[in-house]
Enzyme design. Structure first.
Site: not given
Length: 555
Positions: A509, A531
């Site tokens: 992301h 992440c």
């Protein structure tokens, strides 16, 4: 006494003015007892303004011919002549000028034509004849040869055909030929006025295609003396003859030879130090020019017409030559020449200023051969290699290390993908097919490919050491969305693109809060909760390019 002579002369001029009218007197005068010919152009010279009067006394066998001239008043001269000259025979003629037509008739001694324009035909008339006979004449043209003889007013030649006269012949017939001489000359292009011909001789040229541009004719009693120049009234073209000689190292100058003979010594160890060439005969104006070069001095200046080329007697040997023709001769002929080089033999023929011989080999010329041929005719032999120049071999090119071939399959710093299989140097193997995403924790980078085409290559920030990004072979999950909010135990972060690859917990992301950039060792102290924080431009491309199910490798 002088006054009495002047009165006598004045009386003679008055009597001459009352004599019966006659066409203008011939363009020659009697001075000092002999005949001096004057052309029509000479009559226009103020120094030769003549007022001629002729008195024929019945029963006498002489004619008193008085000439008054601004140049000299020599008084009456009595020249014994045949009684036949007391007649009134007159010779007139006219010529047909190309593009202008027939010219006005002129009397003997005057010029017909003479305006540098070609003449195509001529008519000659003898009138008031006291003797039997006539005048016959004919013309020559290179394409048609001699015309038939015509006489007394007939047309010799053609009119309106643009075929010019190149030579003429005039002769008297019958009793006239025994009493009179006929002299004539022509003006031709290039040569100008030629000398006088007489009584059937040829006046003009043959083989040049030089048109006659002017004609002058004189009729004279055989007892008179004609002083006009009669050496060259006709010029026939002959093939040019070139003679040349060479200076040999040990023998000096050799006897000249004629083309195409050899000059020099092709069978001995002697070499040429000098060269001479000249034209012994030539049909057109022009010269033969030539120059020589030695290894010590290079080219010498051009010379011509039998002068020496090179440095004979100095030991400097000729290694190459050049020759050429000049002026009108060069428009009609080519000059060919070849040289003999010991150890090589006869080189091929060079022509018209080309170089014959060698340069840079330290070879000498031992013999030379020359030949003149008509323009654009076949060469006397091969012309492929008339000159050889030594060109040193360039040094070998430096050896440049050859870079290893660029692989045609995707590669990374420690991985490759061949035939759809991802392999690392450490031995990891995953089948990813032809469309995939690769994330390296060690190199903090993401790559994406479709076939062999790279789509993304960008730095990233993975999970911090205490919350590392999981390693393995994964795939894009159906929870992919844009925009999205990432929610954890102690955070809720808004992102524009969310690409999960392990459930809905781990994925790629954008991270607007990463203000210090991406890559390097930032993950050690600015790392994520696991992440893969990705630059906006890269995650946008990934989101728009790859669909759910695309393999994602984390290693």
């Amino acid at each position: 006494m002088r006054r009495n002579i002047l009165f006598i002369l004045l009386g003679l001029f008055i009597v001459a003015g009352l004599a019966p009218a006659r066409i203008a007197a011939p363009a020659y005068s009697l001075e000092n007892g002999v005949v001096f010919q004057k052309s029509l152009l000479g009559l226009y010279d103020p120094a030769y303004l003549n007022i001629d009067g002729t008195l024929a006394e019945t029963g006498k066998d002489y004619v008193t011919h008085q000439t008054r001239s601004v140049a000299a008043l020599s008084g009456a001269q009595e020249i014994p002549l045949s009684p036949a000259t007391t007649g009134s025979a007159e010779l007139t003629y006219t010529t047909y000028v190309q593009d202008s037509g027939w010219q006005s008739e002129v009397q003997e001694g005057a010029i017909s034509g003479g305006a540098a324009l070609p003449l195509e035909a001529i008519q000659v008339r003898l009138t008031h004849l006291a003797e039997a006979g006539s005048i016959s004449y004919r013309t020559y043209r290179q394409d048609s040869g001699w015309s038939g003889y015509v006489s007394n007013g007939g047309t010799a030649g053609t009119t309106g055909t643009i075929e010019s006269m190149e030579a003429v012949q005039f002769k008297l017939t019958g009793a006239l030929a025994a009493q009179y001489d006929l002299y004539y000359r022509v003006q031709t292009s290039r040569f100008g006025w030629l000398d006088w011909a007489g009584n059937g001789e040829t006046a003009g040229t043959d083989g040049f295609r030089y048109p006659i541009e002017g004609v002058e004719i004189v009729l004279m009693n055989k007892e008179q003396t004609f002083l006009g120049k009669r050496e060259q009234s006709f010029i026939k073209r002959t093939e040019p003859v070139l003679s040349y000689g060479s200076y040999l190292t040990d023998s000096g100058w050799q006897d000249p030879v004629l083309n195409p003979a050899q000059s020099g010594s092709p069978d001995s160890s002697q070499s040429l130090e000098g060269l001479q060439a000249k034209l012994d005969s030539q049909p057109y104006p022009g010269s033969v020019s030539y120059r020589a070069a030695t290894s010590e001095n290079g080219w010498f200046e051009w010379t011509q017409d039998g002068l020496e080329a090179g440095l004979p007697g100095t030991g400097q040997r000729i290694e190459r030559i050049e020759m050429q023709l000049t002026d009108e001769l060069a428009a009609h002929y080519d000059i060919y020449y070849q040289v003999h080089v010991p150890g090589v033999g006869w080189l091929d023929w060079a022509k018209n200023g080309e170089t014959a011989g060698t340069q840079g080999y330290d070879y000498d010329v031992s013999a030379v051969q020359m030949q003149l041929v008509q323009k654009d005719a076949a060469a006397p032999g091969n012309t492929a290699i008339a000159f050889m120049k030594y060109v040193p071999k360039p040094p070998p090119a430096p050896v440049v290390p050859v870079a290893p071939p660029v692989p045609t399959y995707p590669t990374g710093p420690d991985w490759t993908v061949q035939d759809g299989t991802f392999r690392t140097n450490a031995g990891t193997n995953y089948y990813v097919g032809s469309s995939y995403i690769i994330i390296s924790i060690a190199y903090q980078r993401v790559w994406a490919y479709i076939g062999s085409q790279q789509i993304v290559n960008a730095p990233v920030i993975t999970g911090r050491p205490s919350m590392p990004t999981p390693r393995g072979l994964f795939a894009i999950q159906p929870y992919k969305e844009s925009p999205s909010v990432l929610v954890g135990e102690d955070y809720a972060s808004s992102v524009q693109y969310w690409i999960p690859f392990l459930g809905n917990a781990y994925g790629l992301h954008d991270a607007s809060w990463q203000t210090q950039g991406f890559g390097g060792d930032l993950y050690l102290y600015l790392g994520s909760h696991g992440c893969v924080n990705t630059p906006y431009y890269a995650v946008q491309t990934l989101y728009n390019t790859y669909s759910v199910g695309t393999p994602v490798v984390v290693y």
